[in-house]
Scaffold this active site. Structure first.
Site, PDB file in Angstrom:
ATOM      1  N   VAL A  11       0.844  -1.209   0.000  1.00 46.18           N
ATOM      2  CA  VAL A  11       0.000   0.000   0.000  1.00 46.18           C
ATOM      3  C   VAL A  11       0.876   1.254   0.000  1.00 46.18           C
ATOM      4  CG1 VAL A  11      -1.713   1.290   1.327  1.00 46.18           C
ATOM      5  CG2 VAL A  11      -1.929  -1.183   1.090  1.00 46.18           C
ATOM      6  N   ASP A  30      10.598   3.761   5.834  1.00 41.79           N
ATOM      7  CA  ASP A  30      10.320   2.437   6.392  1.00 41.79           C
ATOM      8  C   ASP A  30      11.397   2.148   7.431  1.00 41.79           C
ATOM      9  OD1 ASP A  30       8.548  -0.193   5.148  1.00 41.79           O
ATOM     10  OD2 ASP A  30      10.136  -0.598   6.605  1.00 41.79           O
ATOM     11  N   ASN A 227     -14.872  -4.756   1.764  1.00 45.29           N
ATOM     12  CA  ASN A 227     -14.127  -6.006   1.593  1.00 45.29           C
ATOM     13  C   ASN A 227     -14.946  -7.204   2.037  1.00 45.29           C
ATOM     14  OD1 ASN A 227     -11.908  -4.915   0.441  1.00 45.29           O
ATOM     15  ND2 ASN A 227     -10.484  -5.419   2.074  1.00 45.29           N
ATOM     16  N   CYS A 279      -5.866  -9.612   2.466  1.00 41.82           N
ATOM     17  CA  CYS A 279      -6.953  -8.707   2.863  1.00 41.82           C
ATOM     18  C   CYS A 279      -8.222  -9.438   3.280  1.00 41.82           C
ATOM     19  CB  CYS A 279      -7.259  -7.744   1.728  1.00 41.82           C
ATOM     20  SG  CYS A 279      -5.967  -6.510   1.566  1.00 41.82           S
TER      21      CYS A 279
HETATM   22  C1  UDX Z   1      -8.934  -6.930  -2.096  1.00 37.93           C
HETATM   23  C2  UDX Z   1      -9.973  -5.880  -2.493  1.00 37.93           C
HETATM   24  O1  UDX Z   1     -10.518  -6.210  -3.781  1.00 37.93           O
HETATM   25  C3  UDX Z   1      -9.360  -4.494  -2.500  1.00 37.93           C
HETATM   26  O2  UDX Z   1     -10.347  -3.517  -2.784  1.00 37.93           O
HETATM   27  C4  UDX Z   1      -8.755  -4.240  -1.124  1.00 37.93           C
HETATM   28  O3  UDX Z   1      -8.185  -2.970  -1.040  1.00 37.93           O
HETATM   29  C5  UDX Z   1      -7.736  -5.310  -0.785  1.00 37.93           C
HETATM   30  O4  UDX Z   1      -8.364  -6.591  -0.853  1.00 37.93           O
HETATM   31  P1  UDX Z   1      -6.945  -8.221  -3.314  1.00 37.93           P
HETATM   32  O5  UDX Z   1      -6.783  -8.963  -2.026  1.00 37.93           O
HETATM   33  O6  UDX Z   1      -5.754  -7.692  -3.995  1.00 37.93           O
HETATM   34  O7  UDX Z   1      -7.942  -6.987  -3.121  1.00 37.93           O
HETATM   35  O8  UDX Z   1      -7.613  -9.230  -4.347  1.00 37.93           O
HETATM   36  P2  UDX Z   1      -9.037  -9.443  -5.041  1.00 37.93           P
HETATM   37  O9  UDX Z   1      -8.890  -9.231  -6.477  1.00 37.93           O
HETATM   38  O10 UDX Z   1     -10.095  -8.718  -4.360  1.00 37.93           O
HETATM   39  O11 UDX Z   1      -9.214 -11.036  -4.801  1.00 37.93           O
HETATM   40  C6  UDX Z   1      -9.211 -11.570  -3.486  1.00 37.93           C
HETATM   41  C7  UDX Z   1      -9.386 -13.073  -3.528  1.00 37.93           C
HETATM   42  O12 UDX Z   1     -10.680 -13.406  -3.965  1.00 37.93           O
HETATM   43  C8  UDX Z   1      -8.417 -13.793  -4.498  1.00 37.93           C
HETATM   44  O13 UDX Z   1      -7.941 -14.976  -3.869  1.00 37.93           O
HETATM   45  C9  UDX Z   1      -9.293 -14.135  -5.688  1.00 37.93           C
HETATM   46  O14 UDX Z   1      -8.844 -15.291  -6.374  1.00 37.93           O
HETATM   47  C10 UDX Z   1     -10.623 -14.384  -5.002  1.00 37.93           C
HETATM   48  N1  UDX Z   1     -11.777 -14.165  -5.890  1.00 37.93           N
HETATM   49  C11 UDX Z   1     -12.042 -12.932  -6.390  1.00 37.93           C
HETATM   50  C12 UDX Z   1     -12.602 -15.249  -6.178  1.00 37.93           C
HETATM   51  O15 UDX Z   1     -12.377 -16.378  -5.728  1.00 37.93           O
HETATM   52  N2  UDX Z   1     -13.707 -15.015  -6.970  1.00 37.93           N
HETATM   53  C13 UDX Z   1     -13.996 -13.789  -7.475  1.00 37.93           C
HETATM   54  O16 UDX Z   1     -15.022 -13.670  -8.171  1.00 37.93           O
HETATM   55  C14 UDX Z   1     -13.139 -12.712  -7.186  1.00 37.93           C
END
Ligand code: UDX
Length: 450
Positions: A11, A30, A227, A279
């Site tokens: 971030v 950092d 989230n 996350c």
């Molecule tokens: C997430 C949020 O989207 C973001 O807004 C926040 O700031 C941080 O957390 P991120 O963890 O980078 O982002 O990944 P994201 O694309 O949201 O996917 C999270 C998980 O969900 C992944 O393991 C992905 O494979 C899974 N996922 C996502 C699914 O299994 N199905 C989906 O339809 C979408």
């Protein structure tokens, strides 16, 4: 504006790099001296598309600098973004000790008016604690603090683009002047008048970002609420996939049609082996604990988490049904990260599957475009391969665990020829079932017939 970023993780670096790219003077701080030395030498310690370009360009233009000196950083900046980690404690709550430590130094070192912006994901009411810490530890400095909550909605793998082209920028404030300063920081993004380093100035048309001003408590809640809702959506699709498997329906067809309803929307309905990453799993737990402390039992969150954990059992059960006994079988794994376009394997379902395969005595060969070096440290007994064809050589089964687009475009006929038994278990529904069966594979995926 002179801006500082405290914490150079995902971030912090994306925020610092992007703010420098839109014209601010940024100091990234950092406490990890090794990380700072690497950054000073032009080495970006994480893989994130476009991050190295923007940081290196800002460095050449002298718009960004790196340091481990927190007091000096505080002294020279007007706005301080706190981007330190808030990892989960054993009870699921967020560990806020790094935030507290930074707040105390800011309090002691600041002079004049400082905007202190919490960017780290934190539980509601952290802003109140932050303000208290600044006041309690900073009376001698005579500084005046404005506390702001500015949650990030960055997805790993597309975070630079997400930062520069957001749907909304949320700022939680308790004084209108703090909102005005935040608007000034984000002005180029709000007005879309910067040269975008991702799209070379030819960005796809998008709606103008909304600038949403709320109370600090609401802004903090928006992050967790968003989230957790996305995680609920994924668990809904996954439970639906189980039902489709029992009833002979196709979850892809069902969710596609559902998503056409604008009240539902097409995103985050992809069924698979579940959500991972740093996350969703931690935020959903932290949000549950936060609600519990407030006297609200948010069972929906618990259920979404339970469904997600069960994805791994469900997938391994599919593997056992197809392979009968896993012990001594050679299993190929494609994909180790929690999603494509990142090197992040934290809480990756793929890694948990690898761990369980090894525990059951299977021998595992694996390939991932970005995460093999990292995974090698954790699972040294896995054979890490040059490419997917090498993974397939002599395999009894191939498990597709991360939907890297390049896996779709492999020469699957060649893969077929390499395997002892042409069995593919697709945990992300990346491949076309008809084509795979035409090629002679025994093919299983999630929530699709066959
Ligand atoms: C997430 C949020 O989207 C973001 O807004 C926040 O700031 C941080 O957390 P991120 O963890 O980078 O982002 O990944 P994201 O694309 O949201 O996917 C999270 C998980 O969900 C992944 O393991 C992905 O494979 C899974 N996922 C996502 C699914 O299994 N199905 C989906 O339809 C979408």
């Amino acid at each position: 504006m002179r801006i500082s970023i405290i914490g150079c993780g995902y971030v912090g670096l994306v925020t610092g790099g992007c703010l420098a790219a839109i014209g601010h003077r940024v100091t990234c701080m950092d406490s990890d001296g090794e990380r700072i030395r690497a950054l000073m030498a032009g080495h970006i310690p994480i893989y994130e598309p476009h991050l190295d370009e923007i940081v290196l360009a800002a460095r050449s233009a002298e718009h960004i600098e790196f340091t481990s000196d927190l007091p000096k950083t505080v002294e020279q900046s007007e706005a301080i973004f706190i981007c330190v980690g808030t990892p989960p404690l054993e009870n699921g709550e967020a560990d806020l000790s790094a935030l507290d430590a930074v707040a105390r130094v800011i309090a002691a070192e600041a002079r004049g008016l400082k905007l202190v912006i919490e960017k780290s994901t934190v539980p509601v009411r952290t802003g109140e604690q932050l303000r208290r810490a600044l006041e309690v530890y900073g009376p001698a400095s005579g500084a005046v603090f404005q506390v702001v909550s500015n949650p990030e909605f960055l997805r790993e793998g597309s975070s630079v683009s997400d930062f520069l082209h957001p749907d909304r920028i949320v700022v939680g404030v308790d004084q209108p002047s703090a909102a005005a300063k935040m608007r000034e920081i984000y002005q180029p993004i709000l007005e879309r008048n910067f040269v975008c380093p991702v799209h070379d100035g030819a960005c796809p048309p998008a709606a103008q970002p909304q600038f949403v001003v709320t109370s600090i408590n609401s802004a903090e809640l928006i992050k967790h609420a968003s989230n957790s809702f996305l995680a609920l959506k994924i668990s809904y699709a996954n439970q639906l996939a189980d039902l489709c498997e029992e009833l002979g329906a196709d979850v892809e067809e069902v969710t596609r049609a559902m998503g056409m309803d604008p009240r539902i929307g097409p995103q985050f309905l992809r069924a698979g082996i579940g959500f991972g990453g740093f996350c969703f799993p931690k935020d959903i737990q932290a949000f549950y604990r936060l609600a519990e402390r407030a006297g609200v039992e948010f069972m929906l969150l618990k259920e979404a988490e339970r469904i997600n954990k069960a994805r791994i059992d469900h997938f391994l059960e599919k593997a056992r049904r197809a392979l009968w006994v896993l012990k001594s079988k050679q299993v190929g794994v494609l994909g180790l990260t929690f999603k494509p376009h990142t090197d992040d394997t934290r809480f990756a379902p793929a890694l948990e599957i690898v761990r369980r395969l090894l525990a059951e005595g299977a021998s595992v060969r694996a390939y991932d475009p970005q995460a093999m070096r990292k995974t090698q440290v954790v699972y040294p007994t896995v054979k890490y391969c040059e490419d997917p064809y090498d993974v397939a050589a002599g395999a009894d089964a191939l498990l597709l665990l991360t939907e890297w687009p390049e896996f779709r475009d492999l020469d699957w006929q060649r893969i077929h020829g390499q395997m002892v038994r042409p069995l593919v278990l697709d945990g992300r529904n990346l491949l076309d079932p008809h084509r795979m069966r035409q090629l002679g594979f025994e093919y299983h995926s999630i929530g699709r017939p066959g």
